[in-house]
Design a protein around this motif. Structure first.
Motif, PDB file in Angstrom:
ATOM      1  N   ASN A  30      25.251  32.066  17.776  1.00 39.58           N
ATOM      2  CA  ASN A  30      24.905  31.576  16.445  1.00 39.58           C
ATOM      3  C   ASN A  30      25.969  30.678  15.842  1.00 39.58           C
ATOM      4  O   ASN A  30      25.657  29.675  15.230  1.00 39.58           O
ATOM      5  CB  ASN A  30      24.659  32.753  15.493  1.00 39.58           C
ATOM      6  CG  ASN A  30      23.407  33.522  15.867  1.00 39.58           C
ATOM      7  OD1 ASN A  30      22.308  33.005  15.762  1.00 39.58           O
ATOM      8  ND2 ASN A  30      23.565  34.732  16.353  1.00 39.58           N
ATOM      9  N   GLU A  59      21.029  30.195  18.088  1.00 39.51           N
ATOM     10  CA  GLU A  59      20.374  31.196  17.238  1.00 39.51           C
ATOM     11  C   GLU A  59      19.318  32.003  17.976  1.00 39.51           C
ATOM     12  O   GLU A  59      18.210  32.198  17.500  1.00 39.51           O
ATOM     13  CB  GLU A  59      19.788  30.512  15.988  1.00 39.51           C
ATOM     14  CG  GLU A  59      20.834  29.663  15.274  1.00 39.51           C
ATOM     15  CD  GLU A  59      20.391  29.129  13.939  1.00 39.51           C
ATOM     16  OE1 GLU A  59      19.180  28.935  13.756  1.00 39.51           O
ATOM     17  OE2 GLU A  59      21.270  28.908  13.079  1.00 39.51           O
ATOM     18  N   VAL A  60      19.679  32.470  19.132  1.00 40.03           N
ATOM     19  CA  VAL A  60      18.742  33.244  19.945  1.00 40.03           C
ATOM     20  C   VAL A  60      18.949  34.732  19.734  1.00 40.03           C
ATOM     21  O   VAL A  60      18.003  35.513  19.694  1.00 40.03           O
ATOM     22  CB  VAL A  60      18.957  32.909  21.441  1.00 40.03           C
ATOM     23  CG1 VAL A  60      18.087  33.794  22.319  1.00 40.03           C
ATOM     24  CG2 VAL A  60      18.665  31.440  21.692  1.00 40.03           C
ATOM     25  N   LEU A  61      20.198  35.140  19.590  1.00 41.72           N
ATOM     26  CA  LEU A  61      20.526  36.571  19.605  1.00 41.72           C
ATOM     27  C   LEU A  61      20.876  37.087  18.223  1.00 41.72           C
ATOM     28  O   LEU A  61      21.393  36.357  17.391  1.00 41.72           O
ATOM     29  CB  LEU A  61      21.732  36.809  20.522  1.00 41.72           C
ATOM     30  CG  LEU A  61      21.614  36.348  21.967  1.00 41.72           C
ATOM     31  CD1 LEU A  61      22.938  36.530  22.684  1.00 41.72           C
ATOM     32  CD2 LEU A  61      20.508  37.110  22.669  1.00 41.72           C
ATOM     33  N   ASP A  62      20.584  38.359  18.033  1.00 37.03           N
ATOM     34  CA  ASP A  62      21.080  39.054  16.848  1.00 37.03           C
ATOM     35  C   ASP A  62      21.037  40.544  17.124  1.00 37.03           C
ATOM     36  O   ASP A  62      20.460  40.975  18.120  1.00 37.03           O
ATOM     37  CB  ASP A  62      20.243  38.709  15.609  1.00 37.03           C
ATOM     38  CG  ASP A  62      21.121  38.696  14.355  1.00 37.03           C
ATOM     39  OD1 ASP A  62      21.958  39.612  14.224  1.00 37.03           O
ATOM     40  OD2 ASP A  62      20.986  37.768  13.540  1.00 37.03           O
ATOM     41  N   PHE A  63      21.652  41.313  16.237  1.00 40.58           N
ATOM     42  CA  PHE A  63      21.490  42.762  16.339  1.00 40.58           C
ATOM     43  C   PHE A  63      20.119  43.101  15.811  1.00 40.58           C
ATOM     44  O   PHE A  63      19.723  42.622  14.746  1.00 40.58           O
ATOM     45  CB  PHE A  63      22.549  43.477  15.502  1.00 40.58           C
ATOM     46  CG  PHE A  63      23.926  43.355  16.076  1.00 40.58           C
ATOM     47  CD1 PHE A  63      24.230  43.942  17.296  1.00 40.58           C
ATOM     48  CD2 PHE A  63      24.910  42.658  15.406  1.00 40.58           C
ATOM     49  CE1 PHE A  63      25.498  43.827  17.837  1.00 40.58           C
ATOM     50  CE2 PHE A  63      26.182  42.542  15.935  1.00 40.58           C
ATOM     51  CZ  PHE A  63      26.481  43.123  17.163  1.00 40.58           C
ATOM     52  N   VAL A  64      19.382  43.916  16.544  1.00 48.12           N
ATOM     53  CA  VAL A  64      18.069  44.336  16.066  1.00 48.12           C
ATOM     54  C   VAL A  64      17.995  45.866  16.080  1.00 48.12           C
ATOM     55  O   VAL A  64      18.840  46.526  16.671  1.00 48.12           O
ATOM     56  CB  VAL A  64      16.921  43.734  16.922  1.00 48.12           C
ATOM     57  CG1 VAL A  64      16.943  42.218  16.856  1.00 48.12           C
ATOM     58  CG2 VAL A  64      17.012  44.198  18.363  1.00 48.12           C
ATOM     59  N   GLN A  65      16.967  46.381  15.431  1.00 46.52           N
ATOM     60  CA  GLN A  65      16.763  47.822  15.288  1.00 46.52           C
ATOM     61  C   GLN A  65      17.845  48.433  14.393  1.00 46.52           C
ATOM     62  O   GLN A  65      18.714  47.733  13.886  1.00 46.52           O
ATOM     63  CB  GLN A  65      16.698  48.537  16.641  1.00 46.52           C
ATOM     64  CG  GLN A  65      15.685  47.969  17.605  1.00 46.52           C
ATOM     65  CD  GLN A  65      14.248  47.975  17.077  1.00 46.52           C
ATOM     66  OE1 GLN A  65      13.920  48.674  16.113  1.00 46.52           O
ATOM     67  NE2 GLN A  65      13.371  47.187  17.690  1.00 46.52           N
ATOM     68  N   THR A  84      16.480  39.590  20.998  1.00 45.32           N
ATOM     69  CA  THR A  84      15.838  38.376  20.522  1.00 45.32           C
ATOM     70  C   THR A  84      14.730  38.779  19.563  1.00 45.32           C
ATOM     71  O   THR A  84      14.374  39.952  19.490  1.00 45.32           O
ATOM     72  CB  THR A  84      15.185  37.638  21.690  1.00 45.32           C
ATOM     73  OG1 THR A  84      14.285  38.557  22.328  1.00 45.32           O
ATOM     74  CG2 THR A  84      16.216  37.179  22.704  1.00 45.32           C
ATOM     75  N   ALA A  85      14.169  37.823  18.855  1.00 44.64           N
ATOM     76  CA  ALA A  85      13.059  38.122  17.960  1.00 44.64           C
ATOM     77  C   ALA A  85      11.899  38.682  18.778  1.00 44.64           C
ATOM     78  O   ALA A  85      11.560  38.147  19.827  1.00 44.64           O
ATOM     79  CB  ALA A  85      12.630  36.865  17.222  1.00 44.64           C
ATOM     80  N   PHE A  86      11.317  39.784  18.331  1.00 51.20           N
ATOM     81  CA  PHE A  86      10.166  40.407  18.955  1.00 51.20           C
ATOM     82  C   PHE A  86      10.414  40.778  20.423  1.00 51.20           C
ATOM     83  O   PHE A  86       9.478  40.905  21.200  1.00 51.20           O
ATOM     84  CB  PHE A  86       8.924  39.509  18.846  1.00 51.20           C
ATOM     85  CG  PHE A  86       8.529  39.246  17.427  1.00 51.20           C
ATOM     86  CD1 PHE A  86       7.741  40.165  16.737  1.00 51.20           C
ATOM     87  CD2 PHE A  86       8.976  38.119  16.765  1.00 51.20           C
ATOM     88  CE1 PHE A  86       7.396  39.941  15.411  1.00 51.20           C
ATOM     89  CE2 PHE A  86       8.644  37.895  15.450  1.00 51.20           C
ATOM     90  CZ  PHE A  86       7.845  38.799  14.756  1.00 51.20           C
ATOM     91  N   GLY A  87      11.671  40.897  20.804  1.00 52.48           N
ATOM     92  CA  GLY A  87      11.974  41.250  22.186  1.00 52.48           C
ATOM     93  C   GLY A  87      11.493  40.221  23.184  1.00 52.48           C
ATOM     94  O   GLY A  87      11.258  40.529  24.353  1.00 52.48           O
TER      95      GLY A  87
END
Ligand code: SF4
Ligand code: SF4
Ligand code: SF4
Ligand code: SF4
Ligand code: FES
Ligand code: FES
Lengths: 805, 150
Positions: free
Chosen positions: A189, A195-201, A210-213
């Protein structure tokens, strides 16, 4: 740093007095003084994250344990970095981190002996310990366990049960090994702006994703590999070289795939490329590359289809022969075709040295000026124009983009053609700079643009013309007054309609450019690979002149291959001797005849296109091709065709002798990038025994033909020869000429067709004309649709989606 | 679809990150879930990356990312139900209908979520289908029960 604004303060770290500027963090100050503080989430040059807490320190009169990576120093701070209390806390922190990590091997007393017996079991699909992990031996967790002398972990290992992802191109993901340091998220990022990755859950299930896995590709991953480079664990691992082990050597060289000419570090083991990436143990500030630089060299240099012996075609079959035999065979043939019936076509991926020797061979020995580069430029004069331009305007350097307040990108698919330029554009956008993008279709750059202009296909020239017109009307300098004469009776409304951009939009761009202190204009393929390329060039230079910012306004011309400019200055141009000396001038013929102790032929050279066309009329009977040229029926009529390449191509069908060629990671040399900087390429692996460079091949041929002036022992000999004739530092030239470029705006708006007959796909993803999508399945995976999609949707229809030789 | 999202977005000026949660809530209310298309639109509007919107949304348990099925199954994994084998029921259920919590079956028959405690611990383990509580669940009972919902 700027001396006036930075004030030094002094602090004590472990009893040592250290002076550092205000704003330095405790960690940076310690590192500067050579004091080690363990870190895990820290990344050089990125906003600190303070997530892992391993870098805690004690600071006198401060409560708790601040993290060194986030705490700025203050005058007279007394800092301790290694008290027993700190080490104990760090051990506890590491234990907690490792409680969710397959840690058994880490604390096994037999770990050092285990490696050698486990080599085959390593490939099991689930990593249950270091011996089953691609990171083994080059792992920051291992280093920390060692440093903190951790010998047991009180918590049971909680396996996260996340399915490892093995279907992505180029790299595998196993988040069971992830320690949530966030380096990948931040580099993706904050450095790559992908801007592909982020912490999710949330809670216990937090994970990088990634968004929506979605798969990496669907989520917009550009496969720059930066996340792999920074990951401290085996969570992200390159498929290639995964189980090769620790590299024994690392060598820095220059990428030649595009004209950015990025510095790249290549890791090697036993004369094989392990990967392109940071040196082992050196993750926090890796060099930035794109998918080509990162993943192609390893795949292509050791490709199973690579040709590694000379071949001669006998009765339509390839016969492997020795170099001597191939050279003798070639010499016998070439002797018959000296003069204007011979020609050379080469690739701008080749070095200055190789292309210099090649054209010298053609001109001096074969007495033919038919030398050219395979290129997509419909008008060969564009490179001459750009060179002329450089003699008046110092070429921009890449950091000009980051520092510009306004960036105007025209006709460029920068994210594919020059990803590191794209990166600088995005960086500027994120810093609040104004980005204006103009193209026939939305590109990834559009997302970062304040103004995104769509003009009609093939209307780059009318778009630029309307810009010039509107800008010109606001000015009353010498040039604009002259131009106003030309614009007399000019139907601007018609031109707006032609290009499909409204007056309002044009006015807005003009306003931004006028308000800008240091604009950068980036001209891509849509401008240069265009029937109107020269017209576009002139218009842009006029615009720059009227903006009256000659020193601060920069135009960057995005040449594609790494060494296009360098190959031209080396003399691979039908109209230009080395050093951009016009062949048409007797003075230059004499100069180079003297330089080479010969009598040069002064017949005008043919371009690649003309050569191929002239085969039919027996004007050309023999060709020497380095790399590849698009297939053409005429080629079957050649009496003699030599190809030097890494792979057999469609052209090879008509070839009589094939010489295997070295890749850029196997030879010394130089390229000149789009900043017009000389960059060195350095061999990182030795080529196979029977694979030779162009200069070796040519020197062998020349010697066998009893020609003097080709007694090169090493590339350095060639370089010093070039350097003795041409000033490659360009120092004298900048002092010499300063007059204004003669520019003429041709204000007629006629439809033009590309003056080319041989059309080839303009594919950035080629090396020496070899299609990388065909050679590397993962590349096809990520780009198959993009490349075909972009050429159909690109600027001038058949013109920009295609090229010529 | 596009219009609904646009209408929601228009109500949330300025384009600030602080407005992201309210937008997501409105979308969820209007559409029943947060779809990839909605996230694309929101991403372009706020200039926040898709992954980061998804990251924010998954941080809160209130958001769904799949269209609701015709029947909503909520399986309790609170302490009492957990002790009574709630996660065993969940595993069996996952095997039976082929989805994980947060997902919806391809035929849109069921969606599945886990909840913390449904407030009837005495009846553990508990499964709720369309707001109706089914108590003292066993794998066999569950299989029979599912047949009643088409
Ligand atoms: S990431 Fe490091 S500590 Fe973890 S299994 Fe791999 S080598 Fe071992
Ligand atoms: S490869 Fe590059 S674009 Fe893809 S996830 Fe990693 S850092 Fe982001
Ligand atoms: S994948 Fe690697 S870099 Fe990313 S958070 Fe996990 S451990 Fe850190
Ligand atoms: S941007 Fe160009 S020079 Fe840099 S790694 Fe990519 S292809 Fe190579
Ligand atoms: S390195 Fe400082 S908190 Fe991780
Ligand atoms: S724990 Fe399941 S209902 Fe309370």
């Amino acid at each position: 740093m700027n001396k006036k604004t930075t004030q030094n303060i002094s602090v004590q770290i472990d009893g040592k007095t250290i002076n550092a500027p205000v704003g330095t963090t405790v960690l940076q100050a310690a590192q500067k003084a050579g004091i080690y503080i363990p870190t895990l989430c820290y990344l050089e040059n990125i906003k600190p994250y303070g997530g892992c807490r391993l870098c805690i320190v004690e600071i006198k009169n401060m409560r708790a344990y601040p993290t060194a990576c986030t705490t700025p120093i203050a005058q007279d701070m007394e800092i301790s970095t290694k008290t027993p209390e700190l080490q104990k806390l760090r051990r506890e922190i590491l234990e907690l981190i490792l409680s969710e990590h397959p840690y058994t091997c880490l604390i096994c007393i037999d770990k050092n002996n285990c490696n050698e017996f486990m080599t085959t079991t390593r490939k099991v699909s689930v990593t249950t310990g270091c011996n089953f992990c691609a990171n083994n031996g080059n792992c920051e967790l291992q280093d920390l366990v060692e440093y903190l002398e951790l010998t047991e972990i009180k918590y049971p290992w909680a396996y996260k049960e996340i399915k490892p992802e093995k279907n992505n191109p180029f790299y595998d993901i196993d988040y069971n090994l992830c320690i949530l340091c966030g380096r990948c998220v931040r580099i993706c990022n904050e450095v790559r702006y992908s801007e592909v990755l982020d912490f999710v859950q949330r809670g216990n299930s937090v994970i990088v994703g990634t968004a929506f896995g979605e798969s990496q590709k669907d989520a917009g991953c550009e496969f720059c590999g930066a996340c792999i480079d920074v990951c401290p664990t085996g969570s992200l691992s390159e498929k290639m070289g995964k189980w090769v082990g620790i590299p024994d050597k690392s060598i820095e060289t220059t990428c030649v795939f595009c004209s950015v000419g990025c510095k790249m570090n290549i890791n090697i083991k036993d004369n094989r490329i392990v990967n392109v990436g940071p040196k082992p143990g050196n993750r926090t500030n890796p060099l930035q590359l794109c998918v080509r630089g990162k993943f192609v060299p390893g795949d292509i240099m050791f490709h199973p289809e690579r040709i590694t012996t000379p071949l001669i075609k006998k009765e339509n079959k390839w016969i492997e022969v020795s170099w001597d035999e191939a050279i003798n065979f070639t010499v016998n043939k070439l002797e018959q075709y000296r003069g204007n019936q011979f020609g050379v076509i080469s690739s701008a991926h080749e070095s200055l040295e190789n292309n210099y020797v090649l054209q010298k061979f053609s001109r001096k020995l074969m007495k033919s000026n038919n030398v050219d580069l395979v290129s997509s430029f419909p008008d060969k004069n564009i490179i001459k124009k750009i060179h002329e331009y450089y003699t008046h305007h110092k070429p921009a350097n890449i950091e000009n983009i980051t520092n510009a307040d306004t960036i105007f990108v025209i006709g460029s698919q920068t994210n594919l053609s020059h990803p590191i330029i794209e990166n600088r554009i995005r960086k500027a956008a994120k810093n609040g700079k104004k980005i204006i993008v103009a193209n026939t279709h939305d590109t990834r750059t559009s997302y970062f643009a304040e103004q995104n202009i769509l003009y009609k296909q093939g209307e780059e020239h009318t778009f630029l013309l309307s810009l010039l017109f509107v800008l010109n009307n606001k000015d009353s300098g010498k040039l604009s007054n002259e131009l106003k004469q030309e614009f007399n009776n000019f139907d601007i409304e018609k031109v707006f309609k032609h290009c499909g951009v409204s007056r309002q939009d044009i006015e807005k761009i003009v306003k931004s450019l006028l308000n800008s202190k240091n604009p950068v204009i980036i001209a891509g393929d849509g401008i240069l690979i265009n029937p109107y390329s020269i017209f576009n060039f002139n218009t842009l230079v006029n615009i720059q002149t009227i903006l009256k910012k000659p020193e601060t306004c920069k135009i960057i011309f995005l040449l594609n291959e790494g060494n296009f400019y360098g190959s031209t200055i080396a003399g691979l141009h039908p109209d230009l001797l080395p050093g951009f000396d016009e062949l048409a001038s007797e003075k230059n013929i004499k100069k180079w005849s003297d330089n080479w102790k010969t009598d040069l032929n002064n017949t005008k050279g043919l371009s690649g296109n003309e050569m191929v066309n002239n085969i039919a009329k027996d004007g050309i009977t023999a060709l020497f091709v380095v790399g590849d040229i698009p297939a053409h029926p005429n080629l079957a009529k050649l009496k003699f065709l030599v190809q030097q390449n890494m792979f057999l191509t469609e052209l090879s069908e008509h070839v009589h002798v094939f010489f295997p060629i070295t890749g850029f990671t196997e030879t010394n040399g130089h390229i000149i990038n789009l900043e017009r900087k000389l960059k060195e390429i350095i061999p990182v692996t030795a080529p196979a025994k029977d694979v030779k460079t162009v200069w070796e091949t040519i020197s062998n041929l020349a010697r066998a033909m009893q020609e003097k002036g080709f007694d090169y022992k090493k590339p350095e000999d060639i370089f010093s020869e070039i350097n003795s004739f041409i000033d490659l530092s360009f120092a004298t030239e900048e002092k010499a000429k300063k007059e204004i470029l003669p520019v003429r705006a041709d204000v007629s708006v006629k439809k033009k067709k590309l003056p080319v007959e041989i059309i080839s796909e303009n594919n950035y993803f080629n090396y020496l004309g070899n299609d990388l999508l065909e050679l590397i399945p993962d590349m096809e995976d990520i780009l198959g649709e993009v490349v075909s999609g972009s050429s159909s949707g690109s600027s001038s229809g058949s013109s920009s989606g295609s090229g010529s030789i | 679809m596009k219009d609904t999202i646009d209408a929601i977005l228009k109500k949330h000026i300025p384009k600030e990150k602080g407005n992201l949660i309210p937008v997501l809530q409105s979308v969820q209310k209007k559409k029943g879930y947060i779809s990839p298309e909605s996230v694309n639109r929101i991403s372009n509007y706020f200039r926040i990356s898709r992954s980061s919107i998804y990251g924010v949304a998954t941080f809160y348990s209130q958001f769904r990312f799949n269209p609701p099925g015709r029947h909503s199954i909520k399986i309790c994994l609170g302490t009492a139900c957990h002790v009574q084998g709630g996660d065993f029921i969940l595993k069996a259920l996952q095997a039976e209908i082929g989805i994980s919590p947060g997902e919806t079956t391809d035929d849109m028959r069921f969606d599945l979520d886990r909840v913390a405690c449904l407030g009837c611990c005495a009846l553990a383990p508990v499964v709720m289908i369309n707001n109706k509580i089914h108590s003292r669940m066993s794998v066999i009972k569950l299989k029979e029960l599912l047949n009643k919902y088409e």
